[in-house]
Write a protein that holds these residues in place. Structure first.
Motif, PDB file in Angstrom:
ATOM      1  N   VAL A 113      35.918  18.095  -9.921  1.00 44.81           N
ATOM      2  CA  VAL A 113      37.176  18.730 -10.304  1.00 44.81           C
ATOM      3  C   VAL A 113      37.526  18.452 -11.757  1.00 44.81           C
ATOM      4  CG1 VAL A 113      38.141  18.692  -7.966  1.00 44.81           C
ATOM      5  CG2 VAL A 113      38.585  16.780  -9.512  1.00 44.81           C
ATOM      6  N   ARG A 114      38.255  19.393 -12.345  1.00 46.98           N
ATOM      7  CA  ARG A 114      38.843  19.193 -13.668  1.00 46.98           C
ATOM      8  C   ARG A 114      40.161  18.469 -13.450  1.00 46.98           C
ATOM      9  NH1 ARG A 114      38.031  25.191 -16.297  1.00 46.98           N
ATOM     10  NH2 ARG A 114      35.757  25.105 -16.314  1.00 46.98           N
ATOM     11  N   VAL A 115      40.376  17.384 -14.144  1.00 49.10           N
ATOM     12  CA  VAL A 115      41.586  16.594 -13.970  1.00 49.10           C
ATOM     13  C   VAL A 115      42.660  16.999 -14.977  1.00 49.10           C
ATOM     14  CG1 VAL A 115      42.529  14.249 -13.977  1.00 49.10           C
ATOM     15  CG2 VAL A 115      40.283  14.683 -12.957  1.00 49.10           C
ATOM     16  N   ALA A 116      42.282  17.103 -16.248  1.00 47.80           N
ATOM     17  CA  ALA A 116      43.257  17.443 -17.288  1.00 47.80           C
ATOM     18  C   ALA A 116      42.535  17.779 -18.580  1.00 47.80           C
ATOM     19  CB  ALA A 116      44.194  16.261 -17.534  1.00 47.80           C
ATOM     20  N   ALA A 117      43.221  18.514 -19.424  1.00 44.21           N
ATOM     21  CA  ALA A 117      42.716  18.731 -20.779  1.00 44.21           C
ATOM     22  C   ALA A 117      42.808  17.405 -21.525  1.00 44.21           C
ATOM     23  CB  ALA A 117      43.552  19.790 -21.487  1.00 44.21           C
ATOM     24  N   VAL A 118      41.929  17.197 -22.500  1.00 44.86           N
ATOM     25  CA  VAL A 118      42.062  16.025 -23.360  1.00 44.86           C
ATOM     26  C   VAL A 118      43.437  16.138 -24.019  1.00 44.86           C
ATOM     27  CG1 VAL A 118      41.222  14.914 -25.472  1.00 44.86           C
ATOM     28  CG2 VAL A 118      39.603  15.655 -23.716  1.00 44.86           C
ATOM     29  N   GLY A 119      44.212  15.064 -23.922  1.00 47.43           N
ATOM     30  CA  GLY A 119      45.568  15.046 -24.443  1.00 47.43           C
ATOM     31  C   GLY A 119      46.627  15.237 -23.373  1.00 47.43           C
ATOM     32  N   ALA A 120      46.216  15.585 -22.152  1.00 46.84           N
ATOM     33  CA  ALA A 120      47.178  15.860 -21.077  1.00 46.84           C
ATOM     34  C   ALA A 120      46.993  14.952 -19.867  1.00 46.84           C
ATOM     35  CB  ALA A 120      47.065  17.320 -20.655  1.00 46.84           C
ATOM     36  N   LEU A 121      46.373  13.806 -20.048  1.00 47.13           N
ATOM     37  CA  LEU A 121      46.186  12.905 -18.905  1.00 47.13           C
ATOM     38  C   LEU A 121      47.512  12.438 -18.312  1.00 47.13           C
ATOM     39  CD1 LEU A 121      43.224  10.479 -19.637  1.00 47.13           C
ATOM     40  CD2 LEU A 121      43.445  12.075 -17.744  1.00 47.13           C
TER      41      LEU A 121
END
Length: 131
Positions: A113-121
């Motif tokens: 799964v994709r968890v988050a964009a870099v910068g949006a954790l």
């Protein structure tokens, strides 16, 4: 623009944006200590040279800086960022995908799964998030 000032170059804009994204993830995960921020700065310096050699790579620096910091943290402290998706089994880190491409994101390869964009954790993990 004030007289005598130069506009910020696209290279510097890309580096500043990448720095901000990675710092946001470090803050969200509560690991933005001074020595860790220094790792980000070291990566920015190295990637500045890289992008000067390959200007078309400016869109890729956020993912590369995230990977650089992840590698530096692994050497000194351990895995980062830990996967928030898999609640069981051994703790494991998220990976940056694509390894060399625009719009990098943190992914869990175990769960696929994709968890988050870099910068949006922060938004993805319930931590702090830049406003």
């Amino acid at each position: 623009m004030s007289p005598g000032s130069d506009p910020v170059s696209p290279l510097e804009q890309a580096l500043h944006a990448a720095r901000a994204l990675v710092l946001a993830d470090l803050v969200a995960q509560e690991v933005a200590e001074a020595d860790v921020v220094s790792m980000v700065e070291d990566s920015v310096v190295q990637r500045r040279w890289w992008v000067e050699q390959w200007p078309d790579g400016a869109a890729y620096v956020a993912g590369l800086i995230a990977q650089d910091v992840q590698d530096a943290l692994l050497e000194r402290y351990g895995r980062w960022p830990l996967c928030p998706v898999c609640g069981t089994g051994d703790p494991h880190a998220l990976d940056v995908e694509p390894e060399l491409g625009p719009d990098p994101r943190w992914v869990c390869h175990k769960a696929g799964v994709r968890v988050a964009a870099v910068g949006a954790l922060g938004a993805a993990t319930g931590g702090s998030s830049p406003s």
